[in-house]
Design a protein around this motif. Sequence first.
Motif, PDB file in Angstrom:
ATOM      1  N   ALA A 142      -7.341 -21.587 -41.019  1.00  0.00           N
ATOM      2  CA  ALA A 142      -6.023 -21.322 -41.669  1.00  0.00           C
ATOM      3  C   ALA A 142      -5.439 -21.456 -40.393  1.00  0.00           C
ATOM      4  CB  ALA A 142      -6.051 -20.064 -42.385  1.00  0.00           C
ATOM      5  N   ALA A 143      -6.018 -20.693 -39.324  1.00  0.00           N
ATOM      6  CA  ALA A 143      -5.079 -20.254 -37.938  1.00  0.00           C
ATOM      7  C   ALA A 143      -4.643 -21.591 -37.093  1.00  0.00           C
ATOM      8  CB  ALA A 143      -6.180 -19.533 -36.814  1.00  0.00           C
ATOM      9  N   GLU A 144      -5.904 -22.351 -37.838  1.00  0.00           N
ATOM     10  CA  GLU A 144      -5.226 -24.041 -37.251  1.00  0.00           C
ATOM     11  C   GLU A 144      -4.205 -24.421 -37.958  1.00  0.00           C
ATOM     12  OE1 GLU A 144      -9.673 -25.213 -36.282  1.00  0.00           O
ATOM     13  OE2 GLU A 144      -8.625 -26.496 -34.903  1.00  0.00           O
ATOM     14  N   ALA A 145      -4.337 -24.410 -39.012  1.00  0.00           N
ATOM     15  CA  ALA A 145      -3.561 -25.392 -39.734  1.00  0.00           C
ATOM     16  C   ALA A 145      -1.931 -24.743 -39.717  1.00  0.00           C
ATOM     17  CB  ALA A 145      -3.403 -25.015 -41.405  1.00  0.00           C
ATOM     18  N   VAL A 146      -1.472 -23.193 -39.836  1.00  0.00           N
ATOM     19  CA  VAL A 146      -0.105 -23.006 -39.404  1.00  0.00           C
ATOM     20  C   VAL A 146       0.021 -22.591 -38.330  1.00  0.00           C
ATOM     21  CG1 VAL A 146       0.354 -20.550 -39.939  1.00  0.00           C
ATOM     22  CG2 VAL A 146      -0.568 -21.387 -41.497  1.00  0.00           C
ATOM     23  N   GLY A 147      -0.836 -22.920 -36.791  1.00  0.00           N
ATOM     24  CA  GLY A 147      -0.779 -22.651 -35.423  1.00  0.00           C
ATOM     25  C   GLY A 147      -0.660 -21.017 -34.844  1.00  0.00           C
ATOM     26  N   LEU A 148      -1.652 -20.395 -35.687  1.00  0.00           N
ATOM     27  CA  LEU A 148      -1.399 -19.081 -34.663  1.00  0.00           C
ATOM     28  C   LEU A 148      -2.896 -18.800 -33.972  1.00  0.00           C
ATOM     29  CD1 LEU A 148      -0.141 -15.737 -34.882  1.00  0.00           C
ATOM     30  CD2 LEU A 148      -1.711 -16.063 -36.877  1.00  0.00           C
ATOM     31  N   ARG A 149      -2.736 -18.210 -32.965  1.00  0.00           N
ATOM     32  CA  ARG A 149      -4.040 -18.152 -32.347  1.00  0.00           C
ATOM     33  C   ARG A 149      -4.734 -16.720 -32.219  1.00  0.00           C
ATOM     34  NH1 ARG A 149      -4.510 -20.027 -26.938  1.00  0.00           N
ATOM     35  NH2 ARG A 149      -2.031 -20.034 -26.885  1.00  0.00           N
ATOM     36  N   LEU A 150      -5.919 -16.999 -32.659  1.00  0.00           N
ATOM     37  CA  LEU A 150      -6.716 -16.104 -33.652  1.00  0.00           C
ATOM     38  C   LEU A 150      -7.487 -15.682 -32.643  1.00  0.00           C
ATOM     39  CD1 LEU A 150      -6.304 -14.070 -36.573  1.00  0.00           C
ATOM     40  CD2 LEU A 150      -7.839 -16.649 -36.867  1.00  0.00           C
ATOM     41  N   VAL A 151      -8.111 -14.331 -32.744  1.00  0.00           N
ATOM     42  CA  VAL A 151      -9.559 -13.720 -32.390  1.00  0.00           C
ATOM     43  C   VAL A 151      -9.455 -13.066 -33.568  1.00  0.00           C
ATOM     44  CG1 VAL A 151     -10.515 -12.564 -30.994  1.00  0.00           C
ATOM     45  CG2 VAL A 151      -9.055 -13.894 -30.057  1.00  0.00           C
ATOM     46  N   THR A 152     -10.633 -13.862 -34.270  1.00  0.00           N
ATOM     47  CA  THR A 152     -11.652 -13.463 -35.375  1.00  0.00           C
ATOM     48  C   THR A 152     -13.372 -12.450 -35.441  1.00  0.00           C
ATOM     49  OG1 THR A 152     -11.511 -13.418 -38.011  1.00  0.00           O
ATOM     50  CG2 THR A 152     -12.075 -14.964 -36.378  1.00  0.00           C
ATOM     51  N   SER A 153     -13.251 -11.552 -35.759  1.00  0.00           N
ATOM     52  CA  SER A 153     -14.804 -10.726 -36.123  1.00  0.00           C
ATOM     53  C   SER A 153     -14.380 -10.490 -37.608  1.00  0.00           C
ATOM     54  CB  SER A 153     -14.520  -9.791 -35.636  1.00  0.00           C
ATOM     55  OG  SER A 153     -13.164  -8.792 -35.196  1.00  0.00           O
ATOM     56  N   HIS A 154     -15.999  -9.640 -37.790  1.00  0.00           N
ATOM     57  CA  HIS A 154     -16.632  -9.688 -38.876  1.00  0.00           C
ATOM     58  C   HIS A 154     -16.598  -7.912 -38.690  1.00  0.00           C
ATOM     59  CE1 HIS A 154     -18.509  -8.262 -42.428  1.00  0.00           C
ATOM     60  NE2 HIS A 154     -18.198  -8.918 -43.336  1.00  0.00           N
ATOM     61  N   SER A 155     -15.879  -6.884 -39.396  1.00  0.00           N
ATOM     62  CA  SER A 155     -16.301  -5.171 -39.882  1.00  0.00           C
ATOM     63  C   SER A 155     -17.532  -5.087 -40.349  1.00  0.00           C
ATOM     64  CB  SER A 155     -15.365  -4.582 -40.672  1.00  0.00           C
ATOM     65  OG  SER A 155     -14.872  -3.221 -40.448  1.00  0.00           O
ATOM     66  N   THR A 156     -18.593  -5.609 -39.599  1.00  0.00           N
ATOM     67  CA  THR A 156     -19.794  -5.133 -40.253  1.00  0.00           C
ATOM     68  C   THR A 156     -19.951  -3.619 -39.696  1.00  0.00           C
ATOM     69  OG1 THR A 156     -20.855  -7.614 -39.248  1.00  0.00           O
ATOM     70  CG2 THR A 156     -22.307  -5.646 -39.178  1.00  0.00           C
ATOM     71  N   HIS A 157     -20.670  -2.929 -40.864  1.00  0.00           N
ATOM     72  CA  HIS A 157     -21.609  -1.742 -40.973  1.00  0.00           C
ATOM     73  C   HIS A 157     -22.552  -1.897 -41.691  1.00  0.00           C
ATOM     74  CE1 HIS A 157     -21.135  -1.966 -45.378  1.00  0.00           C
ATOM     75  NE2 HIS A 157     -19.097  -2.782 -45.184  1.00  0.00           N
ATOM     76  N   GLY A 158     -23.252  -0.392 -41.640  1.00  0.00           N
ATOM     77  CA  GLY A 158     -24.620  -0.526 -42.344  1.00  0.00           C
ATOM     78  C   GLY A 158     -24.510   0.411 -43.344  1.00  0.00           C
ATOM     79  N   LEU A 159     -23.654   0.166 -44.235  1.00  0.00           N
ATOM     80  CA  LEU A 159     -23.498   0.596 -45.312  1.00  0.00           C
ATOM     81  C   LEU A 159     -24.820   0.577 -46.617  1.00  0.00           C
ATOM     82  CD1 LEU A 159     -20.106   2.299 -45.196  1.00  0.00           C
ATOM     83  CD2 LEU A 159     -22.323   3.251 -44.913  1.00  0.00           C
ATOM     84  N   ASP A 160     -24.799  -0.730 -46.484  1.00  0.00           N
ATOM     85  CA  ASP A 160     -25.356  -2.088 -47.594  1.00  0.00           C
ATOM     86  C   ASP A 160     -27.050  -2.349 -46.860  1.00  0.00           C
ATOM     87  OD1 ASP A 160     -22.883  -2.210 -48.931  1.00  0.00           O
ATOM     88  OD2 ASP A 160     -22.593  -3.557 -48.512  1.00  0.00           O
TER      89      ASP A 160
END
Length: 441
Positions: A142-160
């Motif tokens: 999505a970022a490449e298609a639209v052109g936005l510079r993006l740094v992405t991560s997952h909101s990992t947790h231990g609740l599961d």
Amino acid sequence: MEGRLLLKNCAVFRADGRVRHGMAVVVEGNTIRRMAPDAQVPVLPGDWEVACHGRLVAPGLVDCHTHLVNGQLLPPTGHFLMLPPRERLDRLRHVARLLTNEDVEALTRYAAARALRHGVTLAVEHLSCQDVAGGLAAQARAAEAVGLRLVTSHSTHGLDGAAQAQAWLDANADFTRAHRDHPLVRGALGFHASFTCDDALLRRIAELSRVLDAPTVFHLAESEDDLASTYSQHGKRVVPRLDALGLLGPRAIAGYARVLDSAEAELLEQSGAFVALAARGVRALERGADPMDAVLSRVHLLGLGTGGHGSLQDELLAALVGVLRISRSGRMPDVDGALAHLLVNGPAELCTRLFGLPSGSVEEGSIADLVVYDVVPTADPETGYSPYLLGQLAHSPVGWTIVNGRVCVREGQLLGLDYVALSRAATQALERVWTRARLGS
């Protein structure tokens, strides 16, 4: 793009409140190659000339902590904001589990397009979904298609459970490895917050961050509930705990920082961690004291983040209220300087850390992440000083947005994509998710 991008007859922004009228900016590749008086820069064959007509050209904005996808899932209505923090979190987790990769991509495309139309050229994303590998890959597309510079991560947790947390972390790490040198999209290792992660998980994240030399993205001292839960389970406040586990340092991008004392702010400063403040959220989402006083007076590496709601312009106005209150008490004399640091200078340092290129200024050699605003700024003819220059940014429509030398928004319109179609696709994705969650009527 073939040839040069040439911004003619523009007013060039400086974070100290001055502007230079009658300038030309030459972009080649992803870099600003030249800035000079307009008459000295002729238009050459093959150039893409942008007639700015005296409009303001400024560095692109950085949303230092956002939730492009999850911020759309449960909008911050009054009813939602009045719920206890744990109940809000449970609802967000429930809906996030129902996201498909198709949903993530549609919601990211729309949010990224909206950000570009607000002048944002870099977003630091914190995604929550079940299929981490598929979700992060969808965001990259999505970022490449639209052109936005993006740094992405997952909101990992231990609740599961520990096994699920490890699987999420492994997928997040794989994405980060694969995008180490991508020109537009980078990965970061993410976790939700101190109170949702045990020591073992946080140690693994700290070790992976060191081995991969990768940034970490997380909520720092997210709420009073975060603080109370962390202390009851681990005998420490949030900041000392994360510091002891090796999670504070130059790789850390810490969102919110809503419940801090002065000693913790000083520890953050010494560690070199970057803190992303959401000035509106302090007043809307949580009860308790406003932490801006301690943070602004001690932490140097600061920037504004939306948390997935509203715009950076909204955050700037909310920050103005907080900074004025602090200044009137005699503890911060330079209001304009503090706001410029939050909106421009601090985020520029973050962008440089993440992508290794000079940013945050319209100068030769800087990365070509630029915005042309639909305003011709007034300025003192002798000094070049433009009163309330940041305020003019906050109230001015965006004419052009340029990311990595690529034009993404032209005269207010998304280039190559239909914004309304993206909005429609995002609405359909939300309807699918809400139907799965039985939240619809």
